[in-house]
Design a protein around this motif. Structure first.
Motif, PDB file in Angstrom:
ATOM      1  N   THR A   1     -19.589  65.524 -17.280  1.00 41.51           N
ATOM      2  CA  THR A   1     -20.846  64.660 -17.640  1.00 41.51           C
ATOM      3  C   THR A   1     -21.241  63.584 -16.765  1.00 41.51           C
ATOM      4  OG1 THR A   1     -20.261  65.006 -20.113  1.00 41.51           O
ATOM      5  CG2 THR A   1     -21.699  63.366 -19.478  1.00 41.51           C
ATOM      6  N   ILE A   2     -20.248  63.052 -16.276  1.00 39.58           N
ATOM      7  CA  ILE A   2     -20.495  61.906 -14.860  1.00 39.58           C
ATOM      8  C   ILE A   2     -21.067  62.580 -13.740  1.00 39.58           C
ATOM      9  CG2 ILE A   2     -19.217  60.444 -13.199  1.00 39.58           C
ATOM     10  CD1 ILE A   2     -17.180  60.015 -15.507  1.00 39.58           C
ATOM     11  N   MET A   3     -20.392  63.916 -13.490  1.00 39.97           N
ATOM     12  CA  MET A   3     -21.157  64.509 -12.476  1.00 39.97           C
ATOM     13  C   MET A   3     -22.547  64.977 -12.566  1.00 39.97           C
ATOM     14  SD  MET A   3     -17.532  66.254 -10.963  1.00 39.97           S
ATOM     15  CE  MET A   3     -18.362  67.162  -9.863  1.00 39.97           C
ATOM     16  N   ALA A   4     -22.822  65.661 -13.651  1.00 40.62           N
ATOM     17  CA  ALA A   4     -23.986  66.053 -14.339  1.00 40.62           C
ATOM     18  C   ALA A   4     -25.200  65.041 -14.237  1.00 40.62           C
ATOM     19  CB  ALA A   4     -24.044  66.867 -15.428  1.00 40.62           C
ATOM     20  N   LYS A   5     -24.672  63.950 -14.739  1.00 34.73           N
ATOM     21  CA  LYS A   5     -25.855  62.920 -14.813  1.00 34.73           C
ATOM     22  C   LYS A   5     -26.132  62.292 -13.178  1.00 34.73           C
ATOM     23  CE  LYS A   5     -24.977  61.342 -19.455  1.00 34.73           C
ATOM     24  NZ  LYS A   5     -26.194  61.571 -19.968  1.00 34.73           N
ATOM     25  N   LYS A   6     -25.476  62.613 -12.147  1.00 34.74           N
ATOM     26  CA  LYS A   6     -25.859  62.311 -10.911  1.00 34.74           C
ATOM     27  C   LYS A   6     -27.482  62.977 -10.463  1.00 34.74           C
ATOM     28  CE  LYS A   6     -21.796  60.105  -9.793  1.00 34.74           C
ATOM     29  NZ  LYS A   6     -21.845  58.787  -8.925  1.00 34.74           N
ATOM     30  N   TYR A   7     -27.494  64.134 -11.172  1.00 39.29           N
ATOM     31  CA  TYR A   7     -28.631  64.874 -10.762  1.00 39.29           C
ATOM     32  C   TYR A   7     -29.610  64.809 -12.131  1.00 39.29           C
ATOM     33  CZ  TYR A   7     -27.404  67.179  -6.468  1.00 39.29           C
ATOM     34  OH  TYR A   7     -26.960  67.406  -5.077  1.00 39.29           O
ATOM     35  N   GLU A   8     -29.482  63.745 -12.919  1.00 44.72           N
ATOM     36  CA  GLU A   8     -30.305  63.635 -14.141  1.00 44.72           C
ATOM     37  C   GLU A   8     -31.622  63.800 -13.767  1.00 44.72           C
ATOM     38  OE1 GLU A   8     -30.167  61.441 -18.414  1.00 44.72           O
ATOM     39  OE2 GLU A   8     -29.260  60.380 -16.640  1.00 44.72           O
ATOM     40  N   GLU A   9     -32.224  63.110 -12.711  1.00 43.46           N
ATOM     41  CA  GLU A   9     -33.542  62.960 -12.463  1.00 43.46           C
ATOM     42  C   GLU A   9     -33.786  64.300 -11.461  1.00 43.46           C
ATOM     43  OE1 GLU A   9     -35.739  60.919 -13.981  1.00 43.46           O
ATOM     44  OE2 GLU A   9     -33.826  60.095 -14.819  1.00 43.46           O
ATOM     45  N   ALA A  10     -33.001  64.491 -10.921  1.00 44.78           N
ATOM     46  CA  ALA A  10     -33.193  65.854  -9.678  1.00 44.78           C
ATOM     47  C   ALA A  10     -33.586  67.077 -10.395  1.00 44.78           C
ATOM     48  CB  ALA A  10     -32.032  65.708  -8.853  1.00 44.78           C
ATOM     49  N   VAL A  11     -33.093  67.351 -11.497  1.00 43.90           N
ATOM     50  CA  VAL A  11     -33.406  68.450 -12.229  1.00 43.90           C
ATOM     51  C   VAL A  11     -34.942  68.609 -12.832  1.00 43.90           C
ATOM     52  CG1 VAL A  11     -30.980  68.896 -12.910  1.00 43.90           C
ATOM     53  CG2 VAL A  11     -32.405  67.855 -14.516  1.00 43.90           C
ATOM     54  N   GLY A  12     -35.459  67.335 -12.885  1.00 44.64           N
ATOM     55  CA  GLY A  12     -36.877  67.482 -13.403  1.00 44.64           C
ATOM     56  C   GLY A  12     -36.870  67.984 -14.895  1.00 44.64           C
ATOM     57  N   PRO A  13     -38.051  68.936 -15.244  1.00 47.76           N
ATOM     58  CA  PRO A  13     -38.115  69.134 -16.538  1.00 47.76           C
ATOM     59  C   PRO A  13     -37.090  69.940 -17.232  1.00 47.76           C
ATOM     60  CG  PRO A  13     -39.645  70.476 -15.110  1.00 47.76           C
ATOM     61  CD  PRO A  13     -38.836  69.349 -14.228  1.00 47.76           C
ATOM     62  N   TRP A  14     -36.217  70.577 -16.394  1.00 49.29           N
ATOM     63  CA  TRP A  14     -35.160  71.426 -17.030  1.00 49.29           C
ATOM     64  C   TRP A  14     -34.013  70.545 -17.555  1.00 49.29           C
ATOM     65  CZ3 TRP A  14     -36.912  73.063 -12.149  1.00 49.29           C
ATOM     66  CH2 TRP A  14     -37.368  74.531 -12.137  1.00 49.29           C
ATOM     67  N   LYS A  15     -34.110  69.092 -17.286  1.00 56.29           N
ATOM     68  CA  LYS A  15     -33.452  68.012 -18.142  1.00 56.29           C
ATOM     69  C   LYS A  15     -33.324  68.617 -20.016  1.00 56.29           C
ATOM     70  CE  LYS A  15     -32.492  63.476 -19.436  1.00 56.29           C
ATOM     71  NZ  LYS A  15     -32.658  61.978 -19.330  1.00 56.29           N
ATOM     72  N   ALA A  16     -34.488  69.172 -20.213  1.00 61.26           N
ATOM     73  CA  ALA A  16     -34.850  69.266 -21.719  1.00 61.26           C
ATOM     74  C   ALA A  16     -33.752  70.439 -22.198  1.00 61.26           C
ATOM     75  CB  ALA A  16     -36.285  69.639 -21.843  1.00 61.26           C
ATOM     76  N   TYR A  17     -33.480  71.314 -21.246  1.00 59.29           N
ATOM     77  CA  TYR A  17     -32.535  72.618 -21.768  1.00 59.29           C
ATOM     78  C   TYR A  17     -31.057  72.460 -21.044  1.00 59.29           C
ATOM     79  CZ  TYR A  17     -36.940  74.966 -22.219  1.00 59.29           C
ATOM     80  OH  TYR A  17     -38.377  75.313 -22.688  1.00 59.29           O
ATOM     81  N   LEU A  18     -30.619  71.151 -20.762  1.00 56.06           N
ATOM     82  CA  LEU A  18     -29.349  70.846 -20.272  1.00 56.06           C
ATOM     83  C   LEU A  18     -28.737  70.032 -21.081  1.00 56.06           C
ATOM     84  CD1 LEU A  18     -30.170  70.748 -16.613  1.00 56.06           C
ATOM     85  CD2 LEU A  18     -29.120  72.431 -17.615  1.00 56.06           C
ATOM     86  N   SER A  19     -28.021  70.539 -22.106  1.00 54.13           N
ATOM     87  CA  SER A  19     -27.254  69.788 -23.087  1.00 54.13           C
ATOM     88  C   SER A  19     -26.275  68.769 -22.555  1.00 54.13           C
ATOM     89  CB  SER A  19     -26.613  70.505 -23.941  1.00 54.13           C
ATOM     90  OG  SER A  19     -25.544  71.451 -23.435  1.00 54.13           O
ATOM     91  N   ILE A  20     -25.661  68.854 -21.598  1.00 53.66           N
ATOM     92  CA  ILE A  20     -24.905  67.881 -20.851  1.00 53.66           C
ATOM     93  C   ILE A  20     -25.631  66.468 -20.487  1.00 53.66           C
ATOM     94  CG2 ILE A  20     -25.077  68.537 -18.550  1.00 53.66           C
ATOM     95  CD1 ILE A  20     -21.878  67.959 -18.436  1.00 53.66           C
ATOM     96  N   LEU A  21     -26.653  66.819 -20.256  1.00 52.18           N
ATOM     97  CA  LEU A  21     -27.761  65.327 -19.905  1.00 52.18           C
ATOM     98  C   LEU A  21     -28.453  64.627 -20.888  1.00 52.18           C
ATOM     99  CD1 LEU A  21     -29.401  66.737 -16.736  1.00 52.18           C
ATOM    100  CD2 LEU A  21     -27.599  65.168 -16.795  1.00 52.18           C
ATOM    101  N   GLN A  22     -28.246  65.290 -22.480  1.00 49.94           N
ATOM    102  CA  GLN A  22     -28.691  64.771 -23.635  1.00 49.94           C
ATOM    103  C   GLN A  22     -27.884  63.559 -24.057  1.00 49.94           C
ATOM    104  OE1 GLN A  22     -31.685  65.908 -24.003  1.00 49.94           O
ATOM    105  NE2 GLN A  22     -31.198  67.359 -22.493  1.00 49.94           N
TER     106      GLN A  22
END
Length: 173
Positions: free
Chosen positions: A152-173
């Motif tokens: 989760t820590i690592m995924a959140k590093k790219y939280e903004e970089a993924v753009g609209p796909w964030k909505a489909y990435l449960s690790i960023l919710q």
């Protein structure tokens, strides 16, 4: 799934290698300590796993197995890794984690735990009486929780970089 010591040690024995494979050799951008007690980086999580192996699981299990007059668990500082890890590299922590975990598993195996011993009780400062079986099962889930935390820590590093796909990435919710 019922607790079985052999199944528990399957996970406990693999955790250092899993963590190492996730983070070894990565840049500090991925792994550095956050320097904040309430926001952990990957470095802090690895330090915490070491600190827990040294000061939580085995000492508390020993209190239970001793069945002495005082069955109260020693206190555990959930943030003790910050001081203990200071000045070390992530590579050093990964090596330290591997070594301490091997020692811990050897210690547990050396106890030759029976079903009766697994039902012995100690006293947790918050939960009251708990069994050795519960303590050891918690150790396994604690490892899995922190593996998830690292991801989760690592995924959140790219939280903004993924753009609209964030909505489909449960690790960023």
């Amino acid at each position: 799934m019922e607790f079985e010591l052999e199944k528990a040690t399957e996970v406990l024995g693999r955790t250092p290698a899993v963590v190492r494979s996730m983070v070894s050799g990565l840049s500090d951008d991925w792994t550095a300590s956050s320097e904040l007690k309430d926001v952990w980086g990957v470095f802090d999580v690895v330090g915490h796993l070491i600190h827990a192996d040294e000061t939580d699981w085995i000492p508390r299990a020993e209190v239970i197995l001793a069945q002495g007059e005082d069955r109260d668990f020693p206190p555990f500082d959930r943030f003790g890794q910050f001081e203990k890890s200071r000045g070390k590299t992530l590579s050093e922590l990964l090596d330290e984690f591997d070594a301490i975990r091997k020692e811990c598993i050897a210690t547990v195996r050396g106890w030759e735990l029976t079903d009766e011993k697994l039902e012995l009780r100690g006293v947790h400062p918050e939960f009251g009486e708990v069994t050795l079986k519960q303590l050891l099962a918690t150790w396994v889930v604690h490892d899995l929780t922190h593996i998830r935390q690292i991801a989760t820590i690592m995924a959140k590093k790219y939280e903004e970089a993924v753009g609209p796909w964030k909505a489909y990435l449960s690790i960023l919710q």
